[in-house]
Design a protein around this motif. Structure first.
Motif, PDB file in Angstrom:
ATOM      1  N   ASN A  40       0.824  -1.206   0.000  1.00 29.00           N
ATOM      2  CA  ASN A  40       0.000   0.000   0.000  1.00 29.00           C
ATOM      3  C   ASN A  40       0.864   1.264   0.000  1.00 29.00           C
ATOM      4  N   VAL A  41       0.213   2.417   0.025  1.00 24.80           N
ATOM      5  CA  VAL A  41       0.927   3.689  -0.145  1.00 24.80           C
ATOM      6  C   VAL A  41       1.901   3.985   0.987  1.00 24.80           C
ATOM      7  N   PRO A  45       2.827  -4.490   3.330  1.00 23.72           N
ATOM      8  CA  PRO A  45       2.299  -5.617   2.560  1.00 23.72           C
ATOM      9  C   PRO A  45       0.835  -5.834   2.937  1.00 23.72           C
ATOM     10  N   THR A  46      -0.033  -5.896   1.947  1.00 18.38           N
ATOM     11  CA  THR A  46      -1.471  -5.847   2.171  1.00 18.38           C
ATOM     12  C   THR A  46      -2.172  -6.925   1.357  1.00 18.38           C
ATOM     13  N   ILE A  47      -3.350  -7.344   1.843  1.00 18.13           N
ATOM     14  CA  ILE A  47      -4.181  -8.311   1.122  1.00 18.13           C
ATOM     15  C   ILE A  47      -5.606  -7.789   1.062  1.00 18.13           C
ATOM     16  N   ARG A  48      -6.262  -8.035  -0.048  1.00 19.82           N
ATOM     17  CA  ARG A  48      -7.695  -7.727  -0.167  1.00 19.82           C
ATOM     18  C   ARG A  48      -8.446  -9.024   0.067  1.00 19.82           C
ATOM     19  N   TRP A  61      -6.600  -5.304   4.287  1.00 20.17           N
ATOM     20  CA  TRP A  61      -5.952  -5.348   5.600  1.00 20.17           C
ATOM     21  C   TRP A  61      -4.455  -5.570   5.439  1.00 20.17           C
ATOM     22  N   PRO A  62      -3.654  -5.031   6.369  1.00 23.67           N
ATOM     23  CA  PRO A  62      -2.221  -5.375   6.402  1.00 23.67           C
ATOM     24  C   PRO A  62      -2.069  -6.879   6.614  1.00 23.67           C
TER      25      PRO A  62
END
Length: 257
Positions: A40-41, A45-48, A61-62
Motif C-alpha cells: 500500500n501507499v 504488505p497488504t491483502i484484499r 488489511w495489512p
C-alpha cells in the motif's frame, strides 16, 4: 493438478511431509484463490480479503494484522477441518508478505517500461479491453492509432511505429514485457501467405474482455504537453514456497537424515 495435490505428492520422506504438510497445504489452498497481494501507499504488505458479507466492496488489511491471521485460520478450517497453530499461521503470513513484495516489484518495472514507450502503453490499454486480437498488423496499427488519440499518447515519439512493418518488429521486441503483463504475442503468415498478429490475454478481467490491470503512470514523459495524465502466483516463486515454510531447525534435522 492442483497446488494442493502437488503439495500432497511432494517428496517421499514421511518425516519431512509431516513437518510441512499442514502449513504447506494451507498455503496452497490460499494461493489457489489468487489472493490480491500488494504494497500500500505507506509501504505495508497488504491483502484484499474475499467478500463474505455480501457487501459490494472487499476489505483491505495489512498482511501481518490479527484480522488476516484470523481469516487464514477460518479459511483453512472451513476448507479442511484443520486448526492451524499460531506459529503455522505466522509462517504462512511470512510467505504471503514475500510474495506481495515480489509482485509489487514486478508491477513497478512494467510501469517504468510503459512510461518510456508509448507503443507499450497503447498495447496494454488496447488489450485491457480485448480478450483476443487476431488480424493483420495493418488493422492493429489503425486500432493503436485510435487508442493513442484517445489516451493522448505521442505518435511522433521515435518509438511509435510509422507503418505495419515497423509495428511488427516492435511487437517482437516487446514480447517479454507483454508476457509480464500476461499478454502473449504471435506473428506469422497464414496458409495463404497473409501476415497476421495474434495478441491474447492469459488473465481474465471479467465480462467478455480480458486483460492486465493497468498500473498508474509515473511521469507519462511520452505524452505530448497538454495530454499528460495525473496519476494488485508465479512458477519460480512457487518452487520455493515449501522451503520458505520450513524453519532453520527443520532444515538442520533434514540434513542429518
Amino acid at each position: 493438478m492442483t497446488a494442493l495435490n502437488e503439495s500432497n505428492q511432494r517428496g517421499n520422506d514421511p518425516e519431512r511431509a509431516s513437518v510441512v504438510s499442514q502449513p504447506a497445504m494451507a498455503l496452497a489452498l490460499i494461493l489457489e484463490t489468487r489472493p490480491e497481494l500488494f504494497i500500500n501507499v505507506v509501504g505495508q504488505p497488504t491483502i484484499r480479503l474475499p467478500d463474505v458479507s455480501g457487501r459490494s466492496t472487499r476489505e483491505t488489511w495489512p498482511l501481518q494484522s490479527d484480522r488476516v491471521k484470523a481469516w487464514i485460520a477460518e479459511f483453512v478450517w472451513n476448507r479442511t477441518g484443520i486448526v492451524l497453530a499460531d506459529r503455522e499461521i505466522d509462517r504462512i503470513v511470512r510467505v504471503l508478505v514475500g510474495k506481495a513484495w515480489h509482485d509489487s516489484r514486478h508491477e513497478v518495472e512494467l510501469t517504468e517500461a510503459m512510461d518510456a514507450d508509448p507503443l507499450l502503453e497503447a498495447l496494454l490499454i488496447f488489450m485491457h479491453d480485448h480478450a483476443v486480437f487476431d488480424k493483420s498488423c495493418t488493422a492493429l496499427k489503425a486500432d493503436l492509432d485510435q487508442v493513442a488519440r484517445s489516451a493522448g499518447l505521442d505518435t511522433k515519439d521515435r518509438l511509435w511505429p510509422k507503418a505495419a512493418p515497423q509495428l511488427s518488429r516492435r511487437i517482437e521486441d516487446l514480447k517479454p514485457l507483454l508476457q509480464r503483463a500476461s499478454i502473449t504475442a504471435e506473428l506469422g503468415r497464414r496458409a495463404g501467405g497473409t501476415r497476421f498478429v495474434r495478441l491474447a490475454n492469459e488473465k481474465p478481467s471479467g465480462g467478455d474482455a480480458a486483460g492486465p490491470p493497468l498500473p498508474p503512470s509515473v511521469d507519462n514523459s511520452h505524452h505530448p504537453t497538454g495530454f499528460r495524465r495525473p496519476d494488485g502466483g508465479d512458477d519460480d516463486f512457487r518452487k520455493t514456497l515449501f522451503d520458505l515454510l520450513r524453519t532453520p531447525n527443520e532444515e538442520t534435522n533434514d540434513e542429518g537424515h
